[in-house]
Design a protein around this motif. Sequence first.
Motif, PDB file in Angstrom:
ATOM      1  N   ARG A  21       8.073   6.780  -4.979  1.00  0.00           N
ATOM      2  CA  ARG A  21       7.575   7.715  -5.993  1.00  0.00           C
ATOM      3  C   ARG A  21       7.316   7.031  -7.343  1.00  0.00           C
ATOM      4  N   ASP A  22       6.788   5.842  -7.251  1.00  0.00           N
ATOM      5  CA  ASP A  22       6.433   5.095  -8.457  1.00  0.00           C
ATOM      6  C   ASP A  22       4.917   5.131  -8.605  1.00  0.00           C
ATOM      7  N   PHE A  23       4.439   5.777  -9.662  1.00  0.00           N
ATOM      8  CA  PHE A  23       2.994   5.985  -9.821  1.00  0.00           C
ATOM      9  C   PHE A  23       2.257   4.666 -10.005  1.00  0.00           C
ATOM     10  N   LYS A  24       2.843   3.729 -10.757  1.00  0.00           N
ATOM     11  CA  LYS A  24       2.196   2.440 -10.969  1.00  0.00           C
ATOM     12  C   LYS A  24       2.044   1.687  -9.649  1.00  0.00           C
ATOM     13  N   GLN A  25       3.099   1.690  -8.849  1.00  0.00           N
ATOM     14  CA  GLN A  25       3.025   1.016  -7.561  1.00  0.00           C
ATOM     15  C   GLN A  25       2.038   1.722  -6.631  1.00  0.00           C
ATOM     16  N   PHE A  26       1.940   3.041  -6.755  1.00  0.00           N
ATOM     17  CA  PHE A  26       0.965   3.792  -5.966  1.00  0.00           C
ATOM     18  C   PHE A  26      -0.456   3.355  -6.315  1.00  0.00           C
ATOM     19  N   ILE A  67       0.821  -1.207   0.000  1.00  0.00           N
ATOM     20  CA  ILE A  67       0.000   0.000   0.000  1.00  0.00           C
ATOM     21  C   ILE A  67       0.858   1.261   0.000  1.00  0.00           C
ATOM     22  N   VAL A  68       1.956   1.249   0.764  1.00  0.00           N
ATOM     23  CA  VAL A  68       2.723   2.486   0.949  1.00  0.00           C
ATOM     24  C   VAL A  68       3.961   2.592   0.065  1.00  0.00           C
ATOM     25  N   ARG A  69       4.419   1.507  -0.545  1.00  0.00           N
ATOM     26  CA  ARG A  69       5.713   1.583  -1.226  1.00  0.00           C
ATOM     27  C   ARG A  69       5.707   2.581  -2.378  1.00  0.00           C
ATOM     28  N   ALA A 125       7.150   0.044   7.600  1.00  0.00           N
ATOM     29  CA  ALA A 125       8.573   0.341   7.782  1.00  0.00           C
ATOM     30  C   ALA A 125       9.384  -0.150   6.585  1.00  0.00           C
ATOM     31  N   ALA A 126       9.027  -1.325   6.078  1.00  0.00           N
ATOM     32  CA  ALA A 126       9.725  -1.850   4.905  1.00  0.00           C
ATOM     33  C   ALA A 126       9.534  -0.927   3.707  1.00  0.00           C
ATOM     34  N   GLY A 127       8.316  -0.434   3.513  1.00  0.00           N
ATOM     35  CA  GLY A 127       8.056   0.488   2.413  1.00  0.00           C
ATOM     36  C   GLY A 127       8.828   1.790   2.543  1.00  0.00           C
ATOM     37  N   VAL A 164      -1.328   0.447  -7.614  1.00  0.00           N
ATOM     38  CA  VAL A 164      -1.492  -0.917  -7.098  1.00  0.00           C
ATOM     39  C   VAL A 164      -1.836  -0.875  -5.615  1.00  0.00           C
ATOM     40  N   GLY A 165      -1.149  -0.008  -4.879  1.00  0.00           N
ATOM     41  CA  GLY A 165      -1.419   0.124  -3.450  1.00  0.00           C
ATOM     42  C   GLY A 165      -2.835   0.580  -3.172  1.00  0.00           C
ATOM     43  N   LEU A 166      -3.318   1.557  -3.930  1.00  0.00           N
ATOM     44  CA  LEU A 166      -4.697   2.029  -3.762  1.00  0.00           C
ATOM     45  C   LEU A 166      -5.697   0.914  -4.044  1.00  0.00           C
TER      46      LEU A 166
END
Length: 253
Positions: free
Chosen positions: A175-180, A168-170, A218-220, A182-184
């Motif tokens: 600052r990767d929009f695709k990963q953002f 969710i937070v990575r 914390a990992a993110g 995916v998190g949402l």
Amino acid sequence: MSYNNFGNSPYNNTGFGSSGFTPPTGGPVKPWQRRTPQMGQQLKDKSSIRTGLTFAVGFVVVIWAVHFINVLTGGLLNYWGIHPLDTSALWHIFTSPLLHSNFDHLMSNTVPGAIFCFIIGMSGKRVFWEVTLLIVLIGGIGTWLFGGVGTNHIGASGLIYGWLGYLIVRGLFNRDFKQFLVGLALAFIYSGLFWGLLPIYPGVSWQAHLFGGVGGVAAGAFIASDDPAALRAKKEKKQLKKQMRKQGRQQGY
């Protein structure tokens, strides 16, 4: 035909580089034999998918194999759960995620665990193990400290919450929009899991869920091995400038 000057050889533009390449004995490399950037990206994508599947399948196989052994031994393996504030059982933080009380418990962790393993595994082996280890340590120690004396905590749900928290937070931290995105999506799909962070279900280790989630966040925040290339370059540039300023101060500039 022979060439003693590699720079004038037709093999020089085959896509294999201009140094240390021995042309194939069968003649010049045909256009369809050359590795293009698109081919390289396809190979990378296939490798990522294969790595993700390996971790997903491995997770399912391990927890199911351990559960069958536990059933055959009459639940003796449950002893290796987390016993809060019992120093002799502190190392059980590494075995607790592999154990489950029954098949319903096992099934509830199998599907989301496999999905999260696959997604994280696609970022690479190093990323997966770094994230998982940090979740195990923070989630396990937090449960050991605050789980309640006399209780026994087992199950992979701490890992599940940690992996979800990381996913969710990575995208925010690297600052990767695709990963953002995916998190949402994952936050919406698995929004029901957030109730598991509260002490409202008898017999459910909300401590493992809570501290596992903390470990994932914390990992993110701190693990940088999955940073995009642009962000890594920016960090390296910033670090270089910092070192140059430090050297300048030392030299009296």
